[in-house]
Scaffold this motif. Structure first.
Motif, PDB file in Angstrom:
ATOM      1  N   SER A   1       0.951  -1.302   0.048  1.00  0.00           N
ATOM      2  CA  SER A   1      -0.022  -0.024  -0.033  1.00  0.00           C
ATOM      3  C   SER A   1       0.982   1.379  -0.025  1.00  0.00           C
ATOM      4  O   SER A   1       1.148   1.704   1.215  1.00  0.00           O
ATOM      5  N   ILE A   2       1.126   1.682  -1.139  1.00  0.00           N
ATOM      6  CA  ILE A   2       2.266   2.835  -1.378  1.00  0.00           C
ATOM      7  C   ILE A   2       1.358   3.994  -2.079  1.00  0.00           C
ATOM      8  O   ILE A   2       0.845   3.726  -3.194  1.00  0.00           O
ATOM      9  N   PHE A   3       1.506   5.318  -1.419  1.00  0.00           N
ATOM     10  CA  PHE A   3       1.044   6.445  -2.132  1.00  0.00           C
ATOM     11  C   PHE A   3       2.047   7.051  -2.680  1.00  0.00           C
ATOM     12  O   PHE A   3       2.004   7.655  -3.822  1.00  0.00           O
ATOM     13  N   SER A   4       3.308   7.072  -2.060  1.00  0.00           N
ATOM     14  CA  SER A   4       4.592   7.996  -2.526  1.00  0.00           C
ATOM     15  C   SER A   4       5.644   7.459  -2.066  1.00  0.00           C
ATOM     16  O   SER A   4       5.757   6.811  -0.592  1.00  0.00           O
ATOM     17  N   ILE A   5       6.780   7.588  -2.670  1.00  0.00           N
ATOM     18  CA  ILE A   5       8.100   7.158  -1.982  1.00  0.00           C
ATOM     19  C   ILE A   5       8.837   8.319  -2.157  1.00  0.00           C
ATOM     20  O   ILE A   5       9.112   8.883  -3.089  1.00  0.00           O
ATOM     21  N   SER A   6       9.618   8.658  -1.035  1.00  0.00           N
ATOM     22  CA  SER A   6      10.605   9.861  -1.053  1.00  0.00           C
ATOM     23  C   SER A   6      11.782   9.534  -1.469  1.00  0.00           C
ATOM     24  O   SER A   6      12.189   8.839  -2.167  1.00  0.00           O
ATOM     25  N   GLY A   7      12.539   9.515  -0.469  1.00  0.00           N
ATOM     26  CA  GLY A   7      14.234   9.245  -0.504  1.00  0.00           C
ATOM     27  C   GLY A   7      14.304   7.543  -0.309  1.00  0.00           C
ATOM     28  O   GLY A   7      13.490   6.811   0.189  1.00  0.00           O
ATOM     29  N   MET A   8      15.179   7.156  -1.264  1.00  0.00           N
ATOM     30  CA  MET A   8      15.708   5.801  -1.387  1.00  0.00           C
ATOM     31  C   MET A   8      17.250   5.475  -1.159  1.00  0.00           C
ATOM     32  O   MET A   8      17.777   6.341  -1.533  1.00  0.00           O
ATOM     33  N   ALA A   9      17.403   4.528  -0.599  1.00  0.00           N
ATOM     34  CA  ALA A   9      18.930   4.357  -0.162  1.00  0.00           C
ATOM     35  C   ALA A   9      19.522   2.855  -0.176  1.00  0.00           C
ATOM     36  O   ALA A   9      18.617   1.694  -0.089  1.00  0.00           O
ATOM     37  N   TRP A  10      20.757   2.600  -0.270  1.00  0.00           N
ATOM     38  CA  TRP A  10      21.365   1.391   0.040  1.00  0.00           C
ATOM     39  C   TRP A  10      22.357   1.587   1.508  1.00  0.00           C
ATOM     40  O   TRP A  10      22.960   2.523   1.572  1.00  0.00           O
ATOM     41  N   TYR A  11      22.163   0.749   2.043  1.00  0.00           N
ATOM     42  CA  TYR A  11      23.054   0.663   3.073  1.00  0.00           C
ATOM     43  C   TYR A  11      23.758  -0.798   3.403  1.00  0.00           C
ATOM     44  O   TYR A  11      23.379  -1.618   2.555  1.00  0.00           O
ATOM     45  N   ARG A  12      25.006  -1.062   3.812  1.00  0.00           N
ATOM     46  CA  ARG A  12      25.509  -2.127   4.216  1.00  0.00           C
ATOM     47  C   ARG A  12      26.203  -2.513   5.488  1.00  0.00           C
ATOM     48  O   ARG A  12      26.400  -1.387   6.180  1.00  0.00           O
ATOM     49  N   GLN A  13      26.483  -3.753   5.496  1.00  0.00           N
ATOM     50  CA  GLN A  13      26.976  -4.126   7.148  1.00  0.00           C
ATOM     51  C   GLN A  13      27.695  -5.185   7.059  1.00  0.00           C
ATOM     52  O   GLN A  13      27.005  -6.276   6.392  1.00  0.00           O
ATOM     53  N   THR A  14      28.786  -5.293   7.703  1.00  0.00           N
ATOM     54  CA  THR A  14      29.583  -6.472   7.626  1.00  0.00           C
ATOM     55  C   THR A  14      29.627  -6.845   9.494  1.00  0.00           C
ATOM     56  O   THR A  14      29.221  -5.964  10.290  1.00  0.00           O
ATOM     57  N   PRO A  15      29.692  -8.131   9.748  1.00  0.00           N
ATOM     58  CA  PRO A  15      29.976  -8.693  11.190  1.00  0.00           C
ATOM     59  C   PRO A  15      30.553  -7.751  12.037  1.00  0.00           C
ATOM     60  O   PRO A  15      31.673  -7.274  11.676  1.00  0.00           O
ATOM     61  N   GLY A  16      30.030  -7.251  13.209  1.00  0.00           N
ATOM     62  CA  GLY A  16      30.827  -6.687  14.126  1.00  0.00           C
ATOM     63  C   GLY A  16      30.828  -5.084  13.815  1.00  0.00           C
ATOM     64  O   GLY A  16      31.369  -4.205  14.652  1.00  0.00           O
TER      65      GLY A  16
END
Length: 120
Positions: free
Chosen positions: A26-41
């Motif tokens: 159920s989406i009316f609008s999307i503002s910002g989008m992003a990619w994150y990343r994570q390594t153990p610890g």
């Protein structure tokens, strides 16, 4: 609302990989989008962002190698990763600020993550 990321896998150093993340529900609008990343610890770190108008921003560590883009008609954000390095190995998460049809403000949503492994 769900974010489904795909495209992770094993790639050799110097190679390329493309990630995609589609928002559904159920989406009316999307503002910002992003990619994150994570390594153990380590803490999750920001990789790249893109506004609804297409303005992009990148972490210094990926500038010139990664490209973020989006298809607003498909509610999808992409991350093209070139010249990959072993230190790019991480679980990559997509993020989007989404306004539902009956909502009054944008809420943060996260995908489950997709693992990218870069071998040396």
């Amino acid at each position: 609302v769900q974010l489904q990321a795909s495209g992770g896998g094993l790639v050799q150093a110097g190679g390329c990989r493309g990630l995609s993340c589609a928002a559904s529900g159920s989406i009316f609008s999307i503002s910002g989008m992003a990619w994150y990343r994570q390594t153990p610890g380590k803490q999750r770190e920001l990789v790249a962002t893109i506004t609804s108008g297409g303005v992009t921003n990148y972490a210094d560590s990926v500038k010139g190698r990664f490209t973020i883009s989006r298809d607003n008609a498909k509610n999808t954000v992409y991350l093209q990763m070139n010249s990959l390095k072993p230190e790019d190995t991480a679980v990559y998460y997509c993020n989007a600020e989404i306004l539902s049809p009956y909502g009054t403000w944008y809420e943060d949503y996260w995908g489950k993550g997709t693992l990218v492994t870069v071998s040396s």
